[in-house]
Design an enzyme around this catalytic site. Structure first.
Site, PDB file in Angstrom:
ATOM      1  N   ASP A 201     -46.862 -87.891 -34.007  1.00 56.97           N
ATOM      2  CA  ASP A 201     -46.529 -87.131 -32.802  1.00 56.97           C
ATOM      3  C   ASP A 201     -45.049 -87.277 -32.438  1.00 56.97           C
ATOM      4  O   ASP A 201     -44.694 -87.669 -31.329  1.00 56.97           O
ATOM      5  CB  ASP A 201     -47.421 -87.602 -31.648  1.00 56.97           C
ATOM      6  CG  ASP A 201     -47.312 -86.688 -30.433  1.00 56.97           C
ATOM      7  OD1 ASP A 201     -46.995 -85.495 -30.617  1.00 56.97           O
ATOM      8  OD2 ASP A 201     -47.537 -87.169 -29.310  1.00 56.97           O
ATOM      9  N   GLU A 453     -51.142 -97.189 -35.640  1.00 56.14           N
ATOM     10  CA  GLU A 453     -52.380 -96.450 -35.372  1.00 56.14           C
ATOM     11  C   GLU A 453     -53.070 -95.921 -36.618  1.00 56.14           C
ATOM     12  O   GLU A 453     -53.484 -94.752 -36.679  1.00 56.14           O
ATOM     13  CB  GLU A 453     -52.118 -95.326 -34.370  1.00 56.14           C
ATOM     14  CG  GLU A 453     -51.672 -95.824 -33.006  1.00 56.14           C
ATOM     15  CD  GLU A 453     -51.649 -94.737 -31.948  1.00 56.14           C
ATOM     16  OE1 GLU A 453     -51.719 -93.546 -32.311  1.00 56.14           O
ATOM     17  OE2 GLU A 453     -51.570 -95.082 -30.756  1.00 56.14           O
ATOM     18  N   TYR A 508     -54.613 -95.752 -23.878  1.00 58.53           N
ATOM     19  CA  TYR A 508     -54.272 -94.705 -22.913  1.00 58.53           C
ATOM     20  C   TYR A 508     -55.428 -94.414 -21.962  1.00 58.53           C
ATOM     21  O   TYR A 508     -55.702 -93.261 -21.642  1.00 58.53           O
ATOM     22  CB  TYR A 508     -53.834 -93.441 -23.660  1.00 58.53           C
ATOM     23  CG  TYR A 508     -52.508 -93.603 -24.354  1.00 58.53           C
ATOM     24  CD1 TYR A 508     -51.316 -93.434 -23.661  1.00 58.53           C
ATOM     25  CD2 TYR A 508     -52.445 -93.962 -25.700  1.00 58.53           C
ATOM     26  CE1 TYR A 508     -50.088 -93.587 -24.285  1.00 58.53           C
ATOM     27  CE2 TYR A 508     -51.225 -94.126 -26.327  1.00 58.53           C
ATOM     28  CZ  TYR A 508     -50.053 -93.937 -25.621  1.00 58.53           C
ATOM     29  OH  TYR A 508     -48.841 -94.106 -26.241  1.00 58.53           O
ATOM     30  N   GLU A 544     -48.363 -99.757 -26.633  1.00 55.48           N
ATOM     31  CA  GLU A 544     -48.228 -98.411 -26.071  1.00 55.48           C
ATOM     32  C   GLU A 544     -49.182 -98.267 -24.886  1.00 55.48           C
ATOM     33  O   GLU A 544     -50.362 -98.609 -24.990  1.00 55.48           O
ATOM     34  CB  GLU A 544     -48.556 -97.310 -27.093  1.00 55.48           C
ATOM     35  CG  GLU A 544     -47.521 -97.123 -28.177  1.00 55.48           C
ATOM     36  CD  GLU A 544     -47.816 -95.917 -29.076  1.00 55.48           C
ATOM     37  OE1 GLU A 544     -48.501 -94.976 -28.598  1.00 55.48           O
ATOM     38  OE2 GLU A 544     -47.378 -95.926 -30.226  1.00 55.48           O
TER      39      GLU A 544
END
Length: 634
Positions: A201, A453, A508, A544
């Protein structure tokens, strides 16, 4: 895992250092699958010269898939010029160039200085994203796959001092399932246009984003230096090994010079230990660097070659749930970052570098992760000089086929012969070798992150990653290793985390799940962190966490995308962190807004930065500053 055929883990014996008297150093041996490892970085000394080749280069796109269809080593056509260093994508007002998939070519004329008649001289590219070729006049002299580490060519036999030559560098931006990072190229049904897709991303910026050099070394020269530091009471220990090219005569002499210019220790020989009495340690936030000066001294006492290596004396260790630097607990505060600015793309810019470090100091950050690739060497040097701690990461992002917008039901598997396979693993190994070879001597680097990830919960993950963790430890047994764990690979499902030293996790809650419901998100986050703590009993770093935020958008209700929501979400995470005993750090995603592949969920890029892309603070920056400048976790 059936697809892994013919893999051979390197036999790179590298025992732990143990006591200084029993030091051992990892060797950078090669197999047929490897590219040559680049040794010490070029520098200007009394025995070496350095010419910077940055500036405007002629520029052209390849006309077709066959990069040999045109004589690109001949003079390029007049017209386009492209700055180096910079990514080429946003420089020109051209969708054709912006969206180009395949080869591009840079070219300029170079003169070898007349005074280099007794030397060897080389051309070095700090990076070429992602596949580079160096041509001297009509001859291919070097080729390298991997977009973020250097490669070079010895051109001594091809051009004489005082002569001009044509230097051409080809760069290919294609990503496949056998590259690191991986990607896929498709062809448009209607137009036949080649389209690059990828699982990461951030935008696939391409070109020559770092400097190009012409440099000289003596015929007999220092090729590599490896240092490992230790502390014994008040004494600092620098265990060193020097590799010399073309050595026939001469002795290796070592001097350690402090920041006042005084010699504080000496040694001789290609391998040994230098002891520094009353050593001044390299500390987070308080860097102290000695110069390790290595000389080759001839029989008549003349210095044949000299090289200076900035060296910080410090120790790194994981003990229980603590991350120790110089024997003291260290709590990471800072960011995942990107090499990303407007117009330049990933082009290295010293003004932005200095400004970014100033912003990190202002906000109270003591560290960052090189997400998701090795940064420019100037950045690593600057971190050394400024006492900023670095988690150094390979370009292995996107090893997760299901992550980017694919629904969980019927999601494709990652580790298969048609996706991430044995050739991908070989490329991944080489990325690890090159990262460690380049950055092994940086005091700021305290941990290697070998992937971001990956699908660590899927079949085949352990078979893929276990040889990589073994290789990393063999190449550098002195630093902890980690990877950044993805949210779908929970502590119950992950299959590889026991192979690592620190739990670095990306989460997240409140954004991609429990969106906007911070009460639900807080409960889910705390449950997840307790799970990791109870399973592994080791340091946890949240590498993150964050929320997309549109600068200037405000909401009394604190709704998603508003600056108020970003503050509230980060505050929620911090409340949970403060209740988890094993927490050893927090890296917000992201330092600044950055460009991505545009689409319906990305309008002009990723907006999770606490600073805008042009480095203006959002409300979250002030909130983080209040926390990080007063936090006492050590």
């Amino acid at each position: 895992m059936k697809f892994l055929t013919g893999l051979s883990l390197l036999s790179l014996a590298a025992p732990s250092l143990g006591t200084p008297a029993a030091r051992h150093f990892p060797r950078n041996e090669m197999t047929q699958h490897e590219q040559p490892l680049i040794k010490v970085r070029p520098q200007r000394t009394s025995s070496r010269e350095l010419v910077n080749l940055d500036g405007l280069w002629k520029f052209a796109l390849a006309s077709g898939l066959n990069d040999t269809a045109q004589p690109w080593t001949a003079p390029l056509p007049k017209g386009l010029e492209c700055p180096v260093p910079a990514s080429y994508n946003d420089i020109f007002i051209s969708r054709e160039i912006h969206d180009h998939v395949g080869w591009v070519y840079y070219q300029r004329e170079v003169i070898v200085p007349k005074g280099w008649s007794q030397e060897r001289y080389l051309v070095r590219a700090e990076s070429a994203t992602h596949h580079g070729r160096i041509y001297v006049n009509n001859r291919l002299v070097a080729e390298h796959v991997g977009g973020y580490t250097p490669f070079e060519a010895d051109v001594t036999e091809l051009v004489a001092p005082g002569e001009k030559f044509r230097l051409t560098i080809g760069v290919n931006n294609e990503l496949t399932h056998e590259t690191i990072p991986p990607g896929k190229i498709t062809t448009g049904n209607a137009t036949g246009k080649r389209i690059q897709t990828y699982q990461h991303d951030f935008y696939n910026y391409a070109g020559l984003a770092r400097s190009i050099w012409l440099y000289s070394v003596p015929q007999q020269h220092i090729q590599d230096i490896t240092v490992v530091t230790d502390v014994d009471g008040d004494n600092g220990l620098i265990n060193y090994e020097v590799e010399v090219a073309n050595q026939t005569t001469g002795q290796i002499q070592i001097s350690v010079i402090d920041e006042d210019g005084a010699i504080v220790a000496k040694a001789s020989g290609a391998q040994g230990t230098v002891t520094i009495p009353s050593v001044k340690l390299w500390q987070p936030g308080a860097a102290y660097l000695y110069q390790l000066q290595v000389n080759i001294v001839g029989s008549s006492g003349d210095v044949v070659d000299t090289y200076n290596l900035a060296t910080g004396v410090r120790t790194v260790k994981v003990a229980g749930s603590q991350f120790l630097i110089n024997g003291k607990p260290f709590y990471f505060t800072g960011f995942g970052k990107h090499e990303d600015t407007a117009v330049r793309g990933k082009g290295h810019d010293p003004a932005y570098m200095v400004h970014d470090f100033q912003l990190m100091k202002w906000i109270g950050a003591n560290s960052f992760r090189t997400s998701h690739y090795p940064y420019a060497e100037e950045v690593m040097d600057f971190a050394d000089r400024n006492g900023i701690v670095v988690i150094d990461e390979t370009p292995a992002v996107g090893l997760n086929i299901a992550l980017m917008g694919v629904s969980e039901s019927g999601a494709p598997q990652t580790f298969t012969p048609d996706a991430i396979n044995d050739k991908t693993q070989e490329a991944h190994k080489q990325a690890i070798r090159e990262l460690i070879a380049r950055d092994k001597n940086h005091a700021s680097v305290v941990m290697w992150s070998i992937a971001n990830e990956p699908a660590s919960h899927e079949d085949g993950a352990r078979e893929y990653f276990e040889p990589l963790t073994n290789l990393t430890r063999q190449l550098d047994p002195t630093r902890p290793i980690t990877f950044a764990n993805v949210g779908t690979a929970t502590y119950q499902l992950d299959r590889i985390s026991d192979l690592f030293d620190v739990s670095c996790i990306n989460r997240y809650f409140g954004w991609y799940s429990q969106t906007g419901d911070l009460e639900e998100a807080e409960a889910a986050l705390e449950k997840e962190l307790h799970g990791w703590q109870e399973k592994f009993h080791r340091p946890i770093v949240m590498t993150e966490y964050g929320a997309d935020t549109l600068a200037g958008l405000h909401s009394i209700l604190g709704l998603p995308w508003s600056e108020e929501f970003q503050v509230q979400m980060l505050d929620m995470y911090h409340r949970v962190f403060d209740r988890i005993e094993s927490m050893a750090g927090e890296h917000v995603w992201n330092f600044a807004d950055f460009q991505t592949n545009l689409g319906i969920i990305r309008v002009d890029g990723n907006k999770k930065g606490v600073f805008t892309r042009d480095r203006k603070p959002k409300a979250a920056a002030h909130s983080l500053r209040a926390r990080w400048t007063s936090i006492d976790k050590n």
